[in-house]
Design a protein around this motif. Structure first.
Motif, mmCIF file in Angstrom:
data_model
loop_
_atom_site.group_PDB
_atom_site.id
_atom_site.type_symbol
_atom_site.label_atom_id
_atom_site.label_comp_id
_atom_site.label_asym_id
_atom_site.label_seq_id
_atom_site.Cartn_x
_atom_site.Cartn_y
_atom_site.Cartn_z
ATOM 1 N N ALA A 2 42.635 45.864 39.135
ATOM 2 C CA ALA A 2 41.619 46.415 38.242
ATOM 3 C C ALA A 2 42.193 46.416 36.835
ATOM 4 O O ALA A 2 43.339 46.006 36.626
ATOM 5 C CB ALA A 2 41.248 47.829 38.689
ATOM 6 N N GLU A 16 35.135 38.201 24.890
ATOM 7 C CA GLU A 16 33.874 38.945 24.811
ATOM 8 C C GLU A 16 33.105 38.620 23.539
ATOM 9 O O GLU A 16 31.876 38.539 23.566
ATOM 10 C CB GLU A 16 34.149 40.441 24.929
ATOM 11 N N ASP A 23 28.228 39.098 30.746
ATOM 12 C CA ASP A 23 29.140 39.035 31.892
ATOM 13 C C ASP A 23 29.045 37.718 32.659
ATOM 14 O O ASP A 23 30.053 37.221 33.160
ATOM 15 C CB ASP A 23 28.892 40.204 32.852
ATOM 16 N N TYR A 106 40.774 41.313 35.478
ATOM 17 C CA TYR A 106 39.561 41.456 34.671
ATOM 18 C C TYR A 106 38.326 41.034 35.473
ATOM 19 O O TYR A 106 37.295 41.721 35.457
ATOM 20 C CB TYR A 106 39.688 40.633 33.399
ATOM 21 N N GLU A 109 37.456 43.679 37.990
ATOM 22 C CA GLU A 109 36.767 44.806 37.351
ATOM 23 C C GLU A 109 35.311 44.443 37.049
ATOM 24 O O GLU A 109 34.409 45.278 37.236
ATOM 25 C CB GLU A 109 37.493 45.216 36.072
ATOM 26 N N MET A 110 35.071 43.218 36.609
ATOM 27 C CA MET A 110 33.690 42.780 36.347
ATOM 28 C C MET A 110 32.881 42.810 37.642
ATOM 29 O O MET A 110 31.711 43.240 37.638
ATOM 30 C CB MET A 110 33.683 41.361 35.766
ATOM 31 N N LEU A 112 33.407 44.710 40.281
ATOM 32 C CA LEU A 112 33.162 46.106 40.630
ATOM 33 C C LEU A 112 32.024 46.694 39.792
ATOM 34 O O LEU A 112 31.179 47.426 40.309
ATOM 35 C CB LEU A 112 34.433 46.935 40.446
ATOM 36 N N ARG A 113 32.011 46.373 38.489
ATOM 37 C CA ARG A 113 30.922 46.865 37.621
ATOM 38 C C ARG A 113 29.574 46.356 38.092
ATOM 39 O O ARG A 113 28.591 47.088 38.080
ATOM 40 C CB ARG A 113 31.160 46.421 36.170
ATOM 41 N N SER A 114 29.530 45.089 38.516
ATOM 42 C CA SER A 114 28.250 44.529 38.948
ATOM 43 C C SER A 114 27.776 45.182 40.244
ATOM 44 O O SER A 114 26.579 45.329 40.460
ATOM 45 C CB SER A 114 28.359 43.006 39.118
ATOM 46 N N ARG A 116 28.311 48.305 41.033
ATOM 47 C CA ARG A 116 27.873 49.675 40.694
ATOM 48 C C ARG A 116 26.498 49.691 40.055
ATOM 49 O O ARG A 116 25.867 50.710 39.951
ATOM 50 C CB ARG A 116 28.880 50.319 39.738
#
Length: 117
Positions: A2, A16, A23, A106, A109-110, A112-114, A116
């Motif tokens: 993460a 970014e 994303d 990275y 983590e992306m 995991l964000r998707s 959530r």
């Protein structure tokens, strides 16, 4: 992995800004970087005719995602005479490995964000 696993080898703010924070585009660019690393890293050996091309390609890809240290190490290796290149190519391989670990963290983590939402 993460974000806490990031070494700082990649400044993801560069990526970014380039992708506008999208994303999907960021994931596509990081996926391409990972693929290029896999394709070109076996050529990071002076016994390979295309070692300088490999370093050049990795350098450009690294700069595009914000892996400044990797890009700088590549630039040094690319400019070196063949006889002086082996230890420089080892540095490229090391820097590439560190950058790939940051990319993996990275991307994780992306993902995991998707999930959530």
């Amino acid at each position: 992995m993460a974000l806490r696993d990031l070494s700082g080898a990649v400044d993801f703010s560069v990526l970014e800004r380039m992708t506008g924070g999208d994303d999907a585009i960021t994931e596509e660019v990081l996926g391409l970087f990972f693929q290029q690393a896999g394709l070109w890293s076996p050529m990071l050996d002076v016994r390979e005719d295309g070692w300088r091309d490999a370093v050049h390609t990795i350098r450009g890809a690294a700069a595009g995602i914000g892996a400044g240290t990797l890009a700088a190490v590549c630039q040094t290796a690319e400019a070196a005479e063949k006889a002086a290149a082996p230890p420089l190519l080892e540095r490229v391989r090391d820097a590439l490995g560190i950058a790939l670990a940051d990319v993996a963290a990275y991307r994780h983590e992306m993902m995991l964000r998707s999930l959530r939402g």
